[in-house]
Design a protein around this motif. Structure first.
Motif: not given
Length: 344
Positions: A164-165, A170-172, A206-208
């Motif tokens: 996801d990262l 390939e991801g978001r 919002l960050v991861r």
């Protein structure tokens, strides 16, 4: 990257830089409970000096700039990472380069290197007759990735990254906006990387933050993921752990014709709760300029594109924090080190 459009060593650092005429030093900070600290940016943060000594300089033919991360290294030195694939060893007393190695990916290509951890052993730092022990963990924001390198720059491996990262398609993850910060929590068991900007589909603020846990063989496996809310319009340019495991977070933004916004936040120690809460320690625009000058419009001439940060010791019950800016090898930007004293 452009935003969206090393307790002894540091004490010696102040005297050495002042003698060299490249540090604008502030007076001694007063006890926090008696009166506000000298050169206060806020009740929690004071500016005790800055230097532009490395701005637009070279070392052994290599440009010393584009600095995106700092990490306490072996005694007497500080590691500094350039996002142009250079890892510098700086003298902790003078900040002058004493070594440089070039990093590359698995294909020999340059990295957009943004985060840095000096993963040093707790035993003797140098095997008898050998090269320095330990490795460097380096994050890149283009894939994103976290790679491990030897002190000589040899690529030793790569950590897993959640699908996801990964950057699109390939991801978001956003291209040029993923793993910007990297830190190792006290005890050396947990590694944490901070995304600069939100994933596609996440709220704009919002960050991861992704973690890895050290295995008994010394490697890292994927760990918990956390969320962190930025101030409006800002991204996370750096994260570094405090001695008690909380996180100093540098939030940064840029507005053409106005300049940079740089705020120092204190976030929770990563634990069971998936969301990390924060409180503002200081907006660096509120720091005294101390004679600093800017080559482009800034709310405070002290400001620039601050990206690297490291806790380097303690003084008077406060943390000594060193911050550096990425000049993007741009004539109107400056490679500048700030020395902050932080009550966290």
């Amino acid at each position: 990257m452009r935003p969206r459009t090393l307790r002894t060593a540091l004490a010696t650092l102040t005297a050495s830089l002042a003698a060299a005429g490249c540090l604008t030093a502030a007076g001694p900070a007063a006890a926090a409970r008696e009166r506000p600290p000298a050169n206060a940016c806020s009740p929690a943060v004071s500016l005790t000096g800055f230097t532009d000594a490395l701005d637009k300089t070279t070392y052994d033919g290599t440009y010393v700039g584009n600095l995106s991360a700092l990490a306490p290294d072996r005694r007497g030195s500080l590691a500094a990472l350039s996002d142009r694939s250079q890892l510098f060893r700086l003298d902790a007393r003078t900040l002058q380069p004493r070594g440089a190695v070039t990093l590359a990916d698995e294909k020999g290509a340059a990295l957009d290197a943004e985060g840095l951890v000096a993963d040093l052993p707790r035993s003797r730092p140098r095997p008898s007759g050998g090269t320095p022990a330990g490795t460097y963990l380096v994050s890149s924001e283009t894939e994103p990735s976290v790679r491990r390198y030897s002190p000589a720059g040899e690529l030793l491996g790569r950590l897993p990254v959640p699908d996801d990262l990964r950057t699109a398609p390939e991801g978001r993850g956003r291209a040029n906006g993923s793993f910007e910060g990297l830190t190792l929590l006290p005890g050396g068991r947990t590694l944490l990387a901070s995304m600069e900007y939100p994933l596609d589909g996440d709220p704009a603020d919002l960050v991861r933050f992704q973690t890895w846990q050290r295995t008994r063989h010394g490697g890292f496996r994927l760990g918990a993921q956390y969320t962190y809310r930025t101030d409006p319009g800002l991204g996370v340019s750096e994260v570094t752990a405090t001695p008690d495991g909380r996180l100093l977070v540098l939030e940064r933004g840029f507005t053409a014709g106005v300049g940079n916004t740089v705020r120092l936040q204190l976030a929770d120690r990563p634990g069971r709760a998936p969301a990390l809460h924060k409180r503002l320690l200081a907006d660096l625009a509120d720091c005294p300029a101390l004679g600093a000058t800017a080559k482009q419009p800034q709310p405070n001439p002290l400001l620039d594109n601050f990206e690297g940060m490291a806790v380097t010791g303690r003084s008077g019950g406060r943390l000594e924090v060193l911050v550096v800016s990425d000049d993007n090898q741009n004539a109107v930007q400056t490679t500048r080190f700030l020395r902050l004293r932080v009550r966290a």
